[in-house]
Motif scaffolding. Structure first.
Motif, PDB file in Angstrom:
ATOM      1  N   ALA A 193       0.831  -1.213   0.000  1.00 41.86           N
ATOM      2  CA  ALA A 193       0.000   0.000   0.000  1.00 41.86           C
ATOM      3  C   ALA A 193       0.863   1.258   0.000  1.00 41.86           C
ATOM      4  O   ALA A 193       0.557   2.236  -0.696  1.00 41.86           O
ATOM      5  CB  ALA A 193      -0.935   0.000   1.198  1.00 41.86           C
ATOM      6  N   ALA A 194       1.937   1.251   0.757  1.00 42.03           N
ATOM      7  CA  ALA A 194       2.819   2.422   0.805  1.00 42.03           C
ATOM      8  C   ALA A 194       3.523   2.633  -0.534  1.00 42.03           C
ATOM      9  O   ALA A 194       3.729   3.781  -0.945  1.00 42.03           O
ATOM     10  CB  ALA A 194       3.835   2.272   1.929  1.00 42.03           C
ATOM     11  N   TRP A 195       3.895   1.542  -1.216  1.00 38.52           N
ATOM     12  CA  TRP A 195       4.488   1.695  -2.557  1.00 38.52           C
ATOM     13  C   TRP A 195       3.518   2.439  -3.482  1.00 38.52           C
ATOM     14  O   TRP A 195       3.910   3.339  -4.220  1.00 38.52           O
ATOM     15  CB  TRP A 195       4.846   0.338  -3.161  1.00 38.52           C
ATOM     16  CG  TRP A 195       6.157  -0.205  -2.702  1.00 38.52           C
ATOM     17  CD1 TRP A 195       6.360  -1.317  -1.942  1.00 38.52           C
ATOM     18  CD2 TRP A 195       7.463   0.330  -2.970  1.00 38.52           C
ATOM     19  NE1 TRP A 195       7.704  -1.489  -1.720  1.00 38.52           N
ATOM     20  CE2 TRP A 195       8.397  -0.501  -2.342  1.00 38.52           C
ATOM     21  CE3 TRP A 195       7.920   1.444  -3.671  1.00 38.52           C
ATOM     22  CZ2 TRP A 195       9.776  -0.254  -2.397  1.00 38.52           C
ATOM     23  CZ3 TRP A 195       9.295   1.690  -3.733  1.00 38.52           C
ATOM     24  CH2 TRP A 195      10.201   0.848  -3.094  1.00 38.52           C
ATOM     25  N   ARG A 230       4.064   6.227  -5.116  1.00 41.64           N
ATOM     26  CA  ARG A 230       4.005   6.466  -6.564  1.00 41.64           C
ATOM     27  C   ARG A 230       3.019   7.579  -6.884  1.00 41.64           C
ATOM     28  O   ARG A 230       3.329   8.518  -7.615  1.00 41.64           O
ATOM     29  CB  ARG A 230       3.617   5.178  -7.302  1.00 41.64           C
ATOM     30  CG  ARG A 230       3.464   5.398  -8.809  1.00 41.64           C
ATOM     31  CD  ARG A 230       3.068   4.147  -9.544  1.00 41.64           C
ATOM     32  NE  ARG A 230       1.870   3.501  -9.048  1.00 41.64           N
ATOM     33  CZ  ARG A 230       0.617   3.915  -9.290  1.00 41.64           C
ATOM     34  NH1 ARG A 230       0.396   4.991 -10.008  1.00 41.64           N
ATOM     35  NH2 ARG A 230      -0.406   3.242  -8.793  1.00 41.64           N
ATOM     36  N   VAL A 231       1.826   7.466  -6.315  1.00 44.16           N
ATOM     37  CA  VAL A 231       0.781   8.462  -6.591  1.00 44.16           C
ATOM     38  C   VAL A 231       1.195   9.842  -6.068  1.00 44.16           C
ATOM     39  O   VAL A 231       1.049  10.851  -6.762  1.00 44.16           O
ATOM     40  CB  VAL A 231      -0.567   8.010  -6.001  1.00 44.16           C
ATOM     41  CG1 VAL A 231      -1.603   9.118  -6.071  1.00 44.16           C
ATOM     42  CG2 VAL A 231      -1.062   6.763  -6.727  1.00 44.16           C
ATOM     43  N   ALA A 232       1.735   9.891  -4.869  1.00 39.66           N
ATOM     44  CA  ALA A 232       2.179  11.174  -4.295  1.00 39.66           C
ATOM     45  C   ALA A 232       3.291  11.812  -5.131  1.00 39.66           C
ATOM     46  O   ALA A 232       3.365  13.034  -5.238  1.00 39.66           O
ATOM     47  CB  ALA A 232       2.644  10.975  -2.858  1.00 39.66           C
ATOM     48  N   ALA A 233       4.130  10.982  -5.728  1.00 42.06           N
ATOM     49  CA  ALA A 233       5.216  11.497  -6.566  1.00 42.06           C
ATOM     50  C   ALA A 233       4.721  11.905  -7.951  1.00 42.06           C
ATOM     51  O   ALA A 233       5.475  12.488  -8.732  1.00 42.06           O
ATOM     52  CB  ALA A 233       6.317  10.449  -6.688  1.00 42.06           C
ATOM     53  N   GLU A 244       2.756  -3.401  -5.873  1.00 43.33           N
ATOM     54  CA  GLU A 244       1.722  -2.676  -5.143  1.00 43.33           C
ATOM     55  C   GLU A 244       0.589  -3.572  -4.666  1.00 43.33           C
ATOM     56  O   GLU A 244      -0.113  -3.230  -3.719  1.00 43.33           O
ATOM     57  CB  GLU A 244       1.176  -1.546  -6.014  1.00 43.33           C
ATOM     58  CG  GLU A 244       2.195  -0.457  -6.259  1.00 43.33           C
ATOM     59  CD  GLU A 244       1.706   0.627  -7.199  1.00 43.33           C
ATOM     60  OE1 GLU A 244       0.538   0.567  -7.647  1.00 43.33           O
ATOM     61  OE2 GLU A 244       2.493   1.545  -7.490  1.00 43.33           O
ATOM     62  N   SER A 245       0.396  -4.706  -5.305  1.00 38.06           N
ATOM     63  CA  SER A 245      -0.666  -5.623  -4.873  1.00 38.06           C
ATOM     64  C   SER A 245      -0.151  -6.632  -3.854  1.00 38.06           C
ATOM     65  O   SER A 245      -0.932  -7.350  -3.227  1.00 38.06           O
ATOM     66  CB  SER A 245      -1.241  -6.372  -6.073  1.00 38.06           C
ATOM     67  OG  SER A 245      -0.315  -7.327  -6.566  1.00 38.06           O
ATOM     68  N   LEU A 275       9.395  14.041  -3.831  1.00 40.37           N
ATOM     69  CA  LEU A 275       8.781  14.242  -2.515  1.00 40.37           C
ATOM     70  C   LEU A 275       9.808  14.743  -1.516  1.00 40.37           C
ATOM     71  O   LEU A 275      11.007  14.608  -1.735  1.00 40.37           O
ATOM     72  CB  LEU A 275       8.210  12.910  -2.006  1.00 40.37           C
ATOM     73  CG  LEU A 275       7.182  12.219  -2.905  1.00 40.37           C
ATOM     74  CD1 LEU A 275       6.943  10.792  -2.442  1.00 40.37           C
ATOM     75  CD2 LEU A 275       5.893  13.013  -2.943  1.00 40.37           C
ATOM     76  N   THR A 276       9.340  15.274  -0.421  1.00 38.87           N
ATOM     77  CA  THR A 276      10.263  15.633   0.657  1.00 38.87           C
ATOM     78  C   THR A 276      10.619  14.363   1.419  1.00 38.87           C
ATOM     79  O   THR A 276       9.870  13.373   1.391  1.00 38.87           O
ATOM     80  CB  THR A 276       9.637  16.643   1.625  1.00 38.87           C
ATOM     81  OG1 THR A 276       8.557  16.007   2.321  1.00 38.87           O
ATOM     82  CG2 THR A 276       9.165  17.906   0.912  1.00 38.87           C
TER      83      THR A 276
END
Length: 80
Positions: free
Chosen positions: A14-16, A20-23, A46-47, A68-69
């Motif tokens: 889930a964090a991966w 990805r989405v946040a980046a 991701e799954s 990202l920071t």
């Protein structure tokens, strides 16, 4: 290229996805950015159905961390 502030071995599926989405990357965009990493690899990572090699996970994390920071990377990796 600085090392990301977290260990790629400690990142959940889930964090991966959140990283990805946040980046700002779609799975296909990752495929274009990193040689040897295909959209299907990202999807399986991701799954949780398959892990990439440590080297590929490190490269993926560096790619995302560049957008990202350090604090964002740590929060997403540690809390999801």
């Amino acid at each position: 290229m600085a090392s990301p502030p977290v260990d790629p071995d400690d990142i959940t599926p889930a964090a991966w996805r959140l990283l990805r989405v946040a980046a700002g990357y779609e799975q296909r965009a990752v495929e274009r950015e990193l040689d040897g990493v295909m959209q299907a690899h990202v999807s399986m990572l991701e799954s949780g159905s398959r892990a990439l090699s440590r080297e590929r996970r490190e490269r993926l994390l560096v790619l995302y961390a560049a957008e990202l920071t350090a604090e964002q990377v740590v929060v997403l990796a540690e809390h999801f």
